[in-house]
Design an enzyme around this catalytic site. Structure first.
Site, PDB file in Angstrom:
ATOM      1  N   HIS A  69       0.785  -1.359  -0.048  1.00 24.84           N
ATOM      2  CA  HIS A  69       0.183   0.156  -0.188  1.00 24.84           C
ATOM      3  C   HIS A  69       0.929   1.350  -0.055  1.00 24.84           C
ATOM      4  O   HIS A  69       1.810   1.144   0.572  1.00 24.84           O
ATOM      5  CB  HIS A  69      -1.014   0.134   1.341  1.00 24.84           C
ATOM      6  CG  HIS A  69      -0.400  -0.013   2.528  1.00 24.84           C
ATOM      7  ND1 HIS A  69      -0.185   1.103   3.104  1.00 24.84           N
ATOM      8  CD2 HIS A  69      -0.020  -1.166   3.329  1.00 24.84           C
ATOM      9  CE1 HIS A  69       0.563   0.801   4.393  1.00 24.84           C
ATOM     10  NE2 HIS A  69       0.634  -0.483   4.485  1.00 24.84           N
ATOM     11  N   ASP A  71      -0.756   4.244   0.775  1.00 18.04           N
ATOM     12  CA  ASP A  71      -1.284   5.236   1.911  1.00 18.04           C
ATOM     13  C   ASP A  71      -0.362   5.028   3.246  1.00 18.04           C
ATOM     14  O   ASP A  71       0.064   3.948   3.402  1.00 18.04           O
ATOM     15  CB  ASP A  71      -2.646   4.956   1.870  1.00 18.04           C
ATOM     16  CG  ASP A  71      -3.091   3.660   2.337  1.00 18.04           C
ATOM     17  OD1 ASP A  71      -2.542   2.842   2.001  1.00 18.04           O
ATOM     18  OD2 ASP A  71      -3.955   3.551   3.214  1.00 18.04           O
ATOM     19  N   ASP A 102       6.552   1.688   6.926  1.00 14.95           N
ATOM     20  CA  ASP A 102       5.169   1.161   6.781  1.00 14.95           C
ATOM     21  C   ASP A 102       4.601   1.868   5.627  1.00 14.95           C
ATOM     22  O   ASP A 102       3.755   2.900   5.918  1.00 14.95           O
ATOM     23  CB  ASP A 102       4.349   1.399   8.012  1.00 14.95           C
ATOM     24  CG  ASP A 102       3.056   0.556   7.950  1.00 14.95           C
ATOM     25  OD1 ASP A 102       2.873  -0.173   6.952  1.00 14.95           O
ATOM     26  OD2 ASP A 102       2.249   0.840   8.919  1.00 14.95           O
ATOM     27  N   GLU A 136      -5.343   0.780   2.614  1.00 15.63           N
ATOM     28  CA  GLU A 136      -4.869  -0.167   3.517  1.00 15.63           C
ATOM     29  C   GLU A 136      -5.001   0.247   4.972  1.00 15.63           C
ATOM     30  O   GLU A 136      -5.568  -0.279   5.879  1.00 15.63           O
ATOM     31  CB  GLU A 136      -3.418  -0.740   3.293  1.00 15.63           C
ATOM     32  CG  GLU A 136      -3.334  -2.043   4.035  1.00 15.63           C
ATOM     33  CD  GLU A 136      -2.771  -2.082   5.617  1.00 15.63           C
ATOM     34  OE1 GLU A 136      -2.965  -2.961   6.181  1.00 15.63           O
ATOM     35  OE2 GLU A 136      -2.464  -0.855   5.909  1.00 15.63           O
ATOM     36  N   GLU A 137      -4.607   1.573   5.038  1.00 19.00           N
ATOM     37  CA  GLU A 137      -4.504   1.973   6.376  1.00 19.00           C
ATOM     38  C   GLU A 137      -6.163   2.572   6.590  1.00 19.00           C
ATOM     39  O   GLU A 137      -6.362   3.088   7.974  1.00 19.00           O
ATOM     40  CB  GLU A 137      -3.739   3.388   6.584  1.00 19.00           C
ATOM     41  CG  GLU A 137      -2.329   3.094   6.545  1.00 19.00           C
ATOM     42  CD  GLU A 137      -1.767   2.187   7.638  1.00 19.00           C
ATOM     43  OE1 GLU A 137      -2.356   1.644   8.742  1.00 19.00           O
ATOM     44  OE2 GLU A 137      -0.472   1.853   7.651  1.00 19.00           O
ATOM     45  N   GLU A 165       4.278  -6.189   4.673  1.00 17.38           N
ATOM     46  CA  GLU A 165       4.284  -5.563   5.858  1.00 17.38           C
ATOM     47  C   GLU A 165       5.490  -5.360   6.792  1.00 17.38           C
ATOM     48  O   GLU A 165       6.037  -6.362   6.552  1.00 17.38           O
ATOM     49  CB  GLU A 165       2.989  -5.796   6.728  1.00 17.38           C
ATOM     50  CG  GLU A 165       1.570  -5.524   6.095  1.00 17.38           C
ATOM     51  CD  GLU A 165       1.036  -4.233   6.504  1.00 17.38           C
ATOM     52  OE1 GLU A 165       1.840  -3.556   6.977  1.00 17.38           O
ATOM     53  OE2 GLU A 165       0.337  -3.734   5.355  1.00 17.38           O
ATOM     54  N   HIS A 350       3.699   4.047  12.441  1.00 18.63           N
ATOM     55  CA  HIS A 350       2.236   5.000  12.923  1.00 18.63           C
ATOM     56  C   HIS A 350       2.833   5.727  13.965  1.00 18.63           C
ATOM     57  O   HIS A 350       1.841   6.420  14.817  1.00 18.63           O
ATOM     58  CB  HIS A 350       1.274   4.135  13.533  1.00 18.63           C
ATOM     59  CG  HIS A 350       0.598   3.105  12.468  1.00 18.63           C
ATOM     60  ND1 HIS A 350      -0.704   3.200  12.529  1.00 18.63           N
ATOM     61  CD2 HIS A 350       1.099   2.756  11.257  1.00 18.63           C
ATOM     62  CE1 HIS A 350      -0.981   2.403  11.321  1.00 18.63           C
ATOM     63  NE2 HIS A 350      -0.073   2.246  10.619  1.00 18.63           N
TER      64      HIS A 350
END
Length: 377
Positions: A69, A71, A102, A136-137, A165, A350
């Site tokens: 991903h 995003d 990520d 995805e997020e 991931e 994150h």
């Protein structure tokens, strides 16, 4: 500079693009340009406000899919970052920026690994594909899930899927994910009768009615897990009720989540919850959202190739886990693919000041390329 050594630079180019969910901000265009130069057929697959890219090279089976991903989550408080979150910065061997771990670093490694592999083996067997999403997020409705459904409708086989991931814990390659637990969310409303706190005989306190049932749900054993999964977990995540200090609440709402193993199913959990609530004689409403079924790649060619590639590049005997949250692997596994998740160390994902070792990105590209060689030669 080798293809592998160019991985950090491509990661930097991706980090510069502020692709907060569901924005892609041009990341997929950058990836598509690199893949087009390798002979990939490109198919943008936008759904609603989500950008998706399906790209494939080769013919027939087996089909190896790199899945990821573009995003990222929002940067968070700007004053807590040591660097600008969307200005990639190298400090003491670390690449800083939102998405570094990520998972723009993994995406870069996927591209450079493919470039290296095709340069040496342009006539490889089977097909190599990329499935990239910008959802995805986020709510995960119009991303990988929709693309996989469309591919399934046209009969596109998926043999192996490597999801980038950030699986590693302390050192690159020390952990890979071979499955994930299912996620099922329940939204419960217990109905009572609102009234004045001074006249409880004329009311039915919904909170008082709900608490014993919620306690029973929280203390119940749902299963004991198995060799690959821990026992199913039930967690209450919110409880709400009341309008004023002198009013007996007529409704009590609760939201709860199951993270469940392959020992049970979503239908079984829903039936057992309803049966328990009924046993308390409650008047209630109950809605459900299935976020993803559990999946497991207990053994197979992809897992064997991944183990060997990590060992050959790093000397690490990787551990195989199913812990953590959900991933887009939950949409790829039902399509028939063996699924393994392998990516950088996840210590800063994150968080503010997200970062990844630049050397790890180079090594990750080498590992990905070794996996391709083991499966497609």
């Amino acid at each position: 500079m080798s293809h592998f050594e160019s991985t950090p630079e491509l990661a930097e180019d991706l980090i510069r693009k502020p692709s907060v969910t569901p924005e892609d901000a041009g990341c997929q265009t950058l990836i598509a340009e690199r893949l087009a130069a390798l002979g990939f057929a490109l198919e943008p697959m936008p759904f609603e406000d989500v950008s998706n890219l399906w790209a494939i090279r080769g013919s027939g089976e087996p089909v190896f899919v790199f899945a990821g991903h573009t995003d990222v989550v929002p940067p968070g408080p700007a004053d807590e970052w040591h660097t600008e979150p969307f200005t990639p910065t190298r400090i003491d061997g670390m690449l800083h920026g939102r998405g570094a771990a990520d998972m723009k670093g993994s995406l870069a490694a996927m591209v450079t690994a493919t470039e290296a592999f095709i340069a040496d083996h342009p006539d490889h067997k089977g097909s190599i594909a990329f499935l990239i999403t910008s959802d995805e997020e986020g709510p995960f409705i119009n991303g990988t899930k929709r693309v996989v459904e469309a591919l399934r409708d046209r009969g596109q086989p998926l043999t192996w899927a490597l999801v980038g991931e950030p699986s590693s814990t302390d050192t690159l390659g020390d952990i890979i994910k071979i499955g994930r637990r299912g996620s099922l969310t329940g939204y419960l409303t217990v109905l009572g009768i609102q009234g004045h706190v001074a006249y409880p005989q004329f009311a039915a306190n919904a909170v008082h009615q709900a608490m014993p049932a919620l306690h029973a749900l929280a203390t119940r054993e749902w299963d004991t897990g198995n060799d690959f999964f821990p026992a199913t977990s039930f967690q209450i995540v919110s409880v709400n009720a009341g309008t004023a200090t002198n009013v007996i609440p007529g409704q009590c709402g609760a939201e709860f989540n199951f993270r469940y193993s392959t020992e049970t199913t979503a239908d079984e959990l829903q039936a057992r919850v309803a049966g328990l609530l009924d046993s308390f004689g409650l008047d209630y409403r109950l809605d459900w959202k299935l976020n993803g079924e559990p999946f497991l790649t207990a053994e197979g060619d992809l897992l064997q190739a991944t183990r060997a590639a990590i060992d050959e590049e790093t000397g690490i005997q990787t551990r195989e886990l199913t812990s953590g949250g959900t991933s887009d692997g939950r949409f790829l596994a039902p399509a028939g693919a063996e699924v393994v998740e392998l990516g950088p160390v996840n210590a800063t994902i994150h968080r503010v000041n997200e970062c990844v070792r630049t050397d790890d990105l180079v090594t990750l590209s080498r590992i990905y390329c070794r996996i391709l060689r083991k499966l497609l030669l």
